[in-house]
Design a protein around this motif. Structure first.
Motif, PDB file in Angstrom:
ATOM      1  N   ALA A  80      13.507  53.879  65.435  1.00  7.79           N
ATOM      2  CA  ALA A  80      14.040  52.532  65.215  1.00  7.79           C
ATOM      3  C   ALA A  80      14.899  52.093  66.394  1.00  7.79           C
ATOM      4  CB  ALA A  80      14.853  52.492  63.925  1.00  7.79           C
ATOM      5  N   LEU A  81      15.745  52.995  66.869  1.00  6.97           N
ATOM      6  CA  LEU A  81      16.641  52.667  67.974  1.00  6.97           C
ATOM      7  C   LEU A  81      15.881  52.561  69.293  1.00  6.97           C
ATOM      8  CD1 LEU A  81      19.596  52.058  68.344  1.00  6.97           C
ATOM      9  CD2 LEU A  81      20.018  54.496  68.700  1.00  6.97           C
TER      10      LEU A  81
ATOM     11  N   TRP B  11      11.724  45.212  50.662  1.00 11.05           N
ATOM     12  CA  TRP B  11      12.665  45.731  51.655  1.00 11.05           C
ATOM     13  C   TRP B  11      12.248  47.147  52.036  1.00 11.05           C
ATOM     14  CZ3 TRP B  11      16.482  42.603  53.570  1.00 11.05           C
ATOM     15  CH2 TRP B  11      16.706  41.408  52.877  1.00 11.05           C
ATOM     16  N   VAL B  12      12.215  47.421  53.339  1.00 10.52           N
ATOM     17  CA  VAL B  12      11.801  48.726  53.858  1.00 10.52           C
ATOM     18  C   VAL B  12      13.019  49.354  54.534  1.00 10.52           C
ATOM     19  CG1 VAL B  12      10.147  49.950  55.301  1.00 10.52           C
ATOM     20  CG2 VAL B  12       9.483  47.792  54.217  1.00 10.52           C
ATOM     21  N   VAL B  13      13.483  50.489  53.997  1.00 14.85           N
ATOM     22  CA  VAL B  13      14.796  51.025  54.362  1.00 14.85           C
ATOM     23  C   VAL B  13      14.693  52.441  54.923  1.00 14.85           C
ATOM     24  CG1 VAL B  13      17.083  51.651  53.482  1.00 14.85           C
ATOM     25  CG2 VAL B  13      15.888  49.640  52.552  1.00 14.85           C
ATOM     26  N   ASP B  14      15.261  52.639  56.096  1.00 22.12           N
ATOM     27  CA  ASP B  14      15.523  53.988  56.603  1.00 22.12           C
ATOM     28  C   ASP B  14      17.038  54.106  56.741  1.00 22.12           C
ATOM     29  OD1 ASP B  14      15.732  56.443  57.803  1.00 22.12           O
ATOM     30  OD2 ASP B  14      14.070  56.118  59.193  1.00 22.12           O
TER      31      ASP B  14
ATOM     32  N   ASP C 118      23.261  50.497  65.275  1.00 25.15           N
ATOM     33  CA  ASP C 118      23.594  51.691  66.054  1.00 25.15           C
ATOM     34  C   ASP C 118      25.094  51.935  65.894  1.00 25.15           C
ATOM     35  OD1 ASP C 118      24.246  53.568  67.966  1.00 25.15           O
ATOM     36  OD2 ASP C 118      23.419  52.464  69.672  1.00 25.15           O
ATOM     37  N   PRO C 119      25.503  52.762  64.920  1.00 29.67           N
ATOM     38  CA  PRO C 119      26.934  52.945  64.652  1.00 29.67           C
ATOM     39  C   PRO C 119      27.698  53.583  65.811  1.00 29.67           C
ATOM     40  CG  PRO C 119      25.606  53.729  62.809  1.00 29.67           C
ATOM     41  CD  PRO C 119      24.675  53.514  63.960  1.00 29.67           C
TER      42      PRO C 119
ATOM     43  N   SER D   6      20.481  55.778  63.702  1.00 26.82           N
ATOM     44  CA  SER D   6      20.610  54.368  63.347  1.00 26.82           C
ATOM     45  C   SER D   6      20.309  54.146  61.872  1.00 26.82           C
ATOM     46  CB  SER D   6      19.654  53.521  64.200  1.00 26.82           C
ATOM     47  OG  SER D   6      18.301  53.894  63.955  1.00 26.82           O
ATOM     48  N   VAL D   7      20.606  52.938  61.424  1.00 28.32           N
ATOM     49  CA  VAL D   7      20.270  52.469  60.083  1.00 28.32           C
ATOM     50  C   VAL D   7      19.295  51.310  60.254  1.00 28.32           C
ATOM     51  CG1 VAL D   7      21.142  51.519  57.915  1.00 28.32           C
ATOM     52  CG2 VAL D   7      22.570  53.097  59.261  1.00 28.32           C
TER      53      VAL D   7
END
Length: 240
Positions: free
Chosen positions: A163-164, A57-60, A94-95, A76-77
């Motif tokens: 990412a976004l 798993w690759v997480v930002d 995108d919160p 973003s997440v």
């Protein structure tokens, strides 16, 4: 509205990490550990966790920290799952706008609705997303490349969350994206979304970082040329 979080500098005065970054990554890791205890996890803020399975798993946890801290929309997440080194799942949330972008191996969606890269064929009428390094010398180099590219492209946007921005390419709001100073967690999920939405992506390799270029197939070669990049072979979604 600004978010009141303790922030620290990393590589430069503009490269920040906040309490929210670390808290979010810890929460994501906890969920993944409970659901997938044998998997590996690589994230931006915490040490890698080695697992025994073929999945990583690759997480930002917060891509666009400066935007987040200032209350500027554009953070973003991002979470991707790689199986034997190839991305199989990409999710970006995108919160600010309540938008969940997701892709496995059969197309991409936002909030469950299918998305597709743009049909723009003329670079002169395109809208291209860009990003800049935290390093001042690299920013100067990137700025010079952009100045040359502006003669060929329609217009540019700089959102502050790679990412976004890649999600915007996947959804057709942007026609392409170029940034050459990133880490894998910045683009792993977003690049997969572009590919599954019918676009092309390729890493832009430098000494210690990997950037990414993304576009629809019609703009792939012209976008490389505009930014003075050697033509790369774009990855496309597997249909097998």
């Amino acid at each position: 509205m600004r978010h009141q979080n303790t922030a620290e500098q990393k590589s430069s005065a503009t490269d920040l990490v906040s309490e929210a970054d670390r808290t979010a990554e810890a929460l994501i890791r906890d969920v993944l550990r409970r659901a997938r205890p044998a998997d590996s996890i690589v994230g931006e803020e915490l040490a890698p966790r080695d697992g025994s399975s073929s999945v990583t798993w690759v997480v930002d946890p917060l891509d666009g920290t400066s935007n987040y801290l200032r209350g500027y929309p554009g953070w973003s997440v991002s979470v991707a799952a790689e199986h034997e080194g190839k991305t199989a799942v990409g999710v970006v949330y995108d919160p600010t706008h309540g938008l969940l972008y997701s892709a496995a191996l059969r197309g991409a969606t936002v909030n469950g609705r299918p998305i597709r890269v743009s049909a723009t064929t003329n670079l002169a009428s395109s809208l291209i997303g860009i990003g800049f390094s935290y390093d001042a010398a690299d920013r100067a180099r990137q700025g010079a490349a952009l100045a040359r590219a502006l003669a060929d492209i329609g217009d540019v946007r700089r959102g502050g969350s790679a990412a976004l921005e890649l999600c915007h390419v996947a959804a057709g709001a942007l026609d392409g994206f170029v940034e050459d100073d990133l880490q894998p967690w910045d683009w792993a999920a977003g690049a997969h979304l572009v590919e599954q939405a019918g676009g092309l992506t390729a890493p832009l390799r430098r000494v210690s970082t990997h950037g990414v270029i993304a576009a629809n197939s019609a703009l792939w070669e012209p976008l490389h040329h505009a930014f003075g990049l050697g033509l790369s072979t774009g990855r496309t979604p597997s249909r097998s």
